[in-house]
Design an enzyme around this catalytic site. Structure first.
Site, PDB file in Angstrom:
ATOM      1  N   THR A 166       0.834  -1.207   0.000  1.00 40.81           N
ATOM      2  CA  THR A 166       0.000   0.000   0.000  1.00 40.81           C
ATOM      3  C   THR A 166       0.864   1.250   0.000  1.00 40.81           C
ATOM      4  OG1 THR A 166      -1.837  -1.032   1.184  1.00 40.81           O
ATOM      5  CG2 THR A 166      -1.646   1.323   1.422  1.00 40.81           C
ATOM      6  N   ASP A 226      -3.590   4.722  -2.382  1.00 43.16           N
ATOM      7  CA  ASP A 226      -3.758   4.045  -3.672  1.00 43.16           C
ATOM      8  C   ASP A 226      -4.917   3.053  -3.509  1.00 43.16           C
ATOM      9  OD1 ASP A 226      -2.201   2.187  -2.032  1.00 43.16           O
ATOM     10  OD2 ASP A 226      -2.116   0.970  -3.838  1.00 43.16           O
ATOM     11  N   ARG A 286      -4.852  -0.405  -4.840  1.00 41.39           N
ATOM     12  CA  ARG A 286      -4.519  -1.790  -5.195  1.00 41.39           C
ATOM     13  C   ARG A 286      -4.510  -2.666  -3.947  1.00 41.39           C
ATOM     14  NH1 ARG A 286       0.831  -3.319  -8.633  1.00 41.39           N
ATOM     15  NH2 ARG A 286      -0.559  -2.852 -10.375  1.00 41.39           N
ATOM     16  N   LYS A 329      -9.183   2.273   0.832  1.00 41.76           N
ATOM     17  CA  LYS A 329      -8.289   2.235   1.990  1.00 41.76           C
ATOM     18  C   LYS A 329      -8.504   3.425   2.913  1.00 41.76           C
ATOM     19  CE  LYS A 329      -4.907  -0.210  -0.791  1.00 41.76           C
ATOM     20  NZ  LYS A 329      -3.535  -0.322  -1.281  1.00 41.76           N
ATOM     21  N   GLY A 379      -1.024  -2.269   5.862  1.00 38.23           N
ATOM     22  CA  GLY A 379      -0.731  -3.459   6.653  1.00 38.23           C
ATOM     23  C   GLY A 379      -1.752  -4.543   6.397  1.00 38.23           C
ATOM     24  N   SER A 424       4.105  -0.042   1.955  1.00 37.57           N
ATOM     25  CA  SER A 424       5.259  -0.496   1.161  1.00 37.57           C
ATOM     26  C   SER A 424       5.730   0.589   0.195  1.00 37.57           C
ATOM     27  CB  SER A 424       4.904  -1.773   0.406  1.00 37.57           C
ATOM     28  OG  SER A 424       3.849  -1.539  -0.499  1.00 37.57           O
ATOM     29  N   ASP A 441       6.282   1.358  -6.671  1.00 36.35           N
ATOM     30  CA  ASP A 441       6.162   0.254  -5.723  1.00 36.35           C
ATOM     31  C   ASP A 441       5.209  -0.779  -6.309  1.00 36.35           C
ATOM     32  OD1 ASP A 441       5.958  -1.350  -3.390  1.00 36.35           O
ATOM     33  OD2 ASP A 441       4.162  -0.236  -2.803  1.00 36.35           O
ATOM     34  N   SER A 446       1.732  -1.260  -4.773  1.00 38.31           N
ATOM     35  CA  SER A 446       0.727  -0.211  -4.931  1.00 38.31           C
ATOM     36  C   SER A 446       0.396  -0.030  -6.405  1.00 38.31           C
ATOM     37  CB  SER A 446       1.248   1.111  -4.371  1.00 38.31           C
ATOM     38  OG  SER A 446       1.780   0.917  -3.084  1.00 38.31           O
TER      39      SER A 446
END
Lengths: 274, 246
Positions: free
Chosen positions: A30, A46, A48, A62, A76, A158, A195, A198
């Protein structure tokens, strides 16, 4: 008294030794950020959700509402973020009703961190909490073990390094609402592109003092899928079947027509295809 | 039920195992490859994304290699070894060298079937310390028909009509089975299973692009660009197609 039940601790350790490891919860990659501006605070995420290297959801949410003017971005373990957020949101509402005041962000923060600390990091929620209350715009982050941070700009997940790179290079003090929104969107995009955990879209929530919070679902959609080169519609009859049986889903009921009236739909014409 | 095991000491070997540090010589660099053979062409495609973990090392690292051959451009062989890219590079470099020596020693083009057998011996030669790759070799046979050979890391191989390898192989392969080999598709009029026929290159190209753009949607290791190398009697053509970058 709350707390985890450790009844199965010995049994699970035995099963692990036997080669049946405890299933792991899905920790989703994330990128989430938050940024304060003059007269408010903005958070973004994001969209994903991953299960290992597979994208489970291309457009998940999220951003969680804690109270009408306090929102929370979660990274997480997806389920932990969802449940801890729901629980504290409920308690915050009860607290608001008992005090007769709108809840404060620090109250929300304290309730979250005390809950997370109690579970010693086993509830894997990493949160950015933001909102506006009578004491002004507030922005915090919480780690799963219960530690909290205060900041003008924060990132978690992340993609936090990619996002923080953007925040560190572009952030300035006393930004306008639009500048803060652009900065957050750009920071999330840094996570989306750089990343692998994400991706997809940018969700955003803007909280201004003495104004209702505004959720911008899919504030940016830089990953729209291009049109496929070929059609994959199968002609009727392509799929094999062993036998066919047709049953009427509704039993026909015998009735008589006593009266039939046709009324005009008014001035507007009914839309007809073609 | 497990009562008798509860007497196990609290410091069982699970919790009290000594900390070990060891060198792991392999890595996974993501990416996916795909090969399809047709009546008068063979095609090898792969995305150009190179990764470790959640990071992108580069968005453009072409991974389909061309082995020049005697007998003109139509005898060229295309190779890709996907998985641990350092091993893939080492394998392809050595294979290119061995292929060159073959032409010097025998003064004739290296056929794709001979190349495949060579790859097998090279892979099996490292049976005890394998190249951590899924290898695909493609080209045209003596009659100009497309052929594809695919290998496991230690050299087991097979000639096939189509094959996907790498991170998203499990996502691509069922699609290929259905669309190229017409699996699970029946003829509406006769009720008989549809038979696989050679697809024209145009159709195959569309299929490959759709396959990769779809896999990019659902696999985080795949993206950035698609590289397609097509072997025909005119030689090797290269095509690039943009994929999503998230």
């Amino acid at each position: 008294m709350g707390g985890f039940s450790f009844d199965n601790y010995q049994r699970n350790k035995f099963l692990t030794a036997k080669g049946y490891p405890v299933p792991t919860a899905t920790a989703t990659g994330t990128t989430i950020v938050g940024c304060r501006f003059d007269g408010g605070v903005v958070i973004a995420a994001d969209t994903r959700a991953t299960e290992g290297e597979i994208v489970a959801d291309k457009n998940c949410e999220k951003l969680h509402r804690m109270s009408p003017n306090i929102w929370c971005a979660g990274a997480g373990t997806a389920a932990d973020c969802e449940m801890v957020t729901q629980l504290i949101s409920s308690n915050l509402e009860l607290h608001a009703m008992s005090t007769g005041r709108a809840p404060r962000v620090v109250t929300c923060l304290t309730m979250l961190k005390q809950h997370l600390f109690k579970y010693q990091g086993h509830v894997g929620a990493y949160l950015i909490v933001a909102g506006c209350d009578p004491t002004g715009p507030k922005l915090f982050s919480i780690h799963a073990h219960g530690s909290t941070d205060v900041g003008y700009y924060l990132s978690l997940g992340s993609g936090s390094m990619a996002a923080m790179a953007t925040l560190e290079s572009k952030w300035k003090s006393s930004m306008t609402k639009q500048e803060a929104m652009d900065l957050c969107a750009e920071a999330i995009e840094a996570g989306i592109w750089n990343d692998l955990g994400s991706g997809s879209n940018v969700d955003m929530c803007v909280m201004e003092v003495n104004k209702p919070a505004v959720l911008h679902r899919n504030y940016r959609t830089p990953n729209e899928r291009s049109i496929k080169q070929k059609s994959y519609v199968f002609p009727r009859g392509t799929t094999a079947y062993l036998n066919e049986k047709v049953k009427p889903m509704i039993k026909p009921v015998a009735y008589d027509i006593f009266e039939e009236t046709v009324t005009s739909t008014g001035g507007e014409q009914m839309e007809i295809d073609g | 039920m497990y009562a008798e095991h509860f007497s196990e000491p609290a410091t069982s070997h699970v919790a009290s195992a000594p900390i070990e540090h060891q060198f792991y010589p392999y890595a996974s660099n993501g990416g996916t490859i795909l090969a399809i053979a047709g009546a008068d062409y063979a095609l090898l495609a792969g995305d150009t994304r190179h990764i470790t973990g959640y990071s992108i090392n580069t968005r453009f690292r072409p991974s389909i290699h061309t082995l020049e051959n005697l007998g003109g451009p139509e005898r060229a062989i295309v190779v890709a070894a996907n998985g641990f890219s350092a091993d893939g590079d080492a394998l392809v470099r050595r294979l290119a060298q061995r292929a060159e020596w073959y032409t010097y020693n025998h003064n004739k083009p290296l056929s794709v079937s001979a190349c495949a057998r060579l790859v097998q011996t090279m892979l099996y030669g490292k049976r005890t310390f394998p190249y951590y790759v899924h290898t695909i070799v493609a080209g045209l046979d003596e009659s100009g028909r497309g052929e594809v050979y695919s290998f496991d890391p230690v050299g087991s191989y097979e000639r096939e009509q189509c094959r996907a390898g790498g991170s998203a192989a499990s996502l691509l392969m069922p699609f290929l089975d259905n669309q190229v080999n017409k699996k699970n598709q029946y003829d509406a009029a006769t009720g008989l299973p549809q038979v696989a026929t050679d697809l024209p290159l145009e159709e195959t190209l569309k299929l490959v692009k759709d396959a990769f753009s779809s896999v990019t949607e659902r696999h985080i290791h795949v993206g950035d660009y698609l590289e397609i190398k097509i072997v025909t009697k005119e030689g090797v053509k290269v095509e690039y197609f943009p994929l999503k970058r998230d």
